[in-house]
Design a protein around this motif. Structure first.
Motif: not given
Length: 361
Positions: A175, A178, A217-218, A221, A255, A258
């Motif tokens: 994180r 990122i 991580n991406t 959500h 995200n 990125r």
């Protein structure tokens, strides 16, 4: 996909650039903020509006640094003993900050030897975050600020920190990496920021497993559409019945772009510029990028459409569309259609993650 034009607006920042105190700087910010709010649905396109807002924030930050250093000189602490760079992360790093965005910043300090430099920049970092708070930029709840040692380091220490984060694939270090990937230079010595960026991307390329960790991580959500294709709204709290534009729509697209940019070595921080570079490289299927760009343009528009309140002359927003707005047929249709595009992008990345995990020994 048509390229997004980036147009520099003719705008007077004289009040900001010439402010002699934090009070004058805050007042200059309020005046320009009010003018920008009037132009929200008038002559500026969403892209031009965000450009102008972020130029405003950059100039405020640069003048704040100058005023903080001036204060330290007047108190006998002198000027910076070695070169430094004031940098920003988050929406400011991506040049997508709203008029109510909070602080996300850091500092890179030269490796030139000087006995008192750590103490000097620790004091400057504290003064900067306090002054920015006085200027209406709330302190970051996650403490991503130059007042914090984790985000204020010498260049060599930053390089070691980036290596440490990159070698630990657990949630928190990834994180932080990122967050760091959105870094953008604002004030001081640009060469320090350029060397930092080179170190960041060199480290990312050298760690093949890191890309999959970022992807994990991406793809996380909050749910935004239910199985019937209806918009999922907040059930409880002060925003009950509303829709979270930031975390339900904007951040998933940020995200996704990125991750794809990092995967292909693209050093842009702006989400739209990242998408455009991916298009030019033909690195990702065009239909996916076209969906991402169209959805992101809507996200920018809806993000600046959330209700605001004025506190001591400055704007604040919870980042939610309210129930009244969601009852407008056109807005609800646009939101639902855009969330469908986001789901397409998200599912493509989920498939990529499943494929990557099957490959792992």
């Amino acid at each position: 996909m048509e390229p997004i034009p980036y147009i520099n607006q003719s705008w007077s920042y004289q009040g900001i650039d010439g402010a002699a105190s934090s009070q004058e700087l805050r007042q200059a910010r309020v005046i320009l903020q009010n003018e920008l709010q009037e132009l929200l649905s008038a002559s500026l396109s969403p892209i031009e509006w965000y450009q102008t807002v972020n130029e405003l924030h950059d100039r405020v930050a640069r003048r704040a640094v100058e005023l903080c250093i001036q204060g330290m000189v007047e108190e006998g602490l002198g000027r910076p003993p070695v070169p430094y760079a004031f940098i920003v992360f988050g929406s400011s790093g991506r040049q997508e900050a709203t008029l109510w965005s909070d602080q996300d910043n850091g500092m890179i300090i030269s490796d030139f030897p000087h006995e008192g430099k750590e103490a000097y920049f620790a004091e400057l970092g504290l003064r900067m975050t306090d002054m920015l708070e006085a200027l209406g930029y709330a302190k970051c709840e996650g403490k991503v600020m130059c007042s914090e040692p984790l985000w204020r380091k010498t260049l060599e220490s930053w390089k070691e920190q980036l290596k440490t984060w990159g070698s630990d694939l657990s949630w928190e270090p990834v994180r932080n990496l990122i967050i760091a990937s959105d870094m953008r230079f604002v004030a001081g010595e640009p060469e320090l920021a350029e060397e930092w960026i080179s170190a960041f991307y060199e480290g990312f390329r050298s760690l093949p497993d890191l890309s999959d960790a970022v992807l994990r991580n991406t793809v996380k959500h909050k749910a935004t559409l239910n199985i019937l294709g209806r918009v999922v709204t907040e059930r409880f709290g002060e925003h009950a019945g509303g829709f979270d534009v930031k975390y339900g729509l904007y951040i998933p697209l940020v995200n996704s772009a990125r991750f794809l940019a990092l995967q292909h070595g693209i050093k842009e921080t702006s989400t739209l510029k990242r998408i455009q570079r991916l298009v030019s490289l033909e690195a990702v299927p065009f239909t996916l990028l076209d969906a991402a760009q169209r959805a992101f343009m809507t996200a920018l528009k809806l993000r600046r459409s959330t209700p605001i309140v004025l506190k001591q002359g400055l704007q604040h927003s919870g980042g939610f569309l309210n129930e009244k707005q969601l009852k407008e047929k056109q807005m609800l249709y646009e939101l639902r259609d855009t969330l469908g595009l986001v789901r397409r992008v998200h599912r493509a990345l989920q498939r990529q993650l499943r494929f990557a995990e099957r490959r792992r020994p």
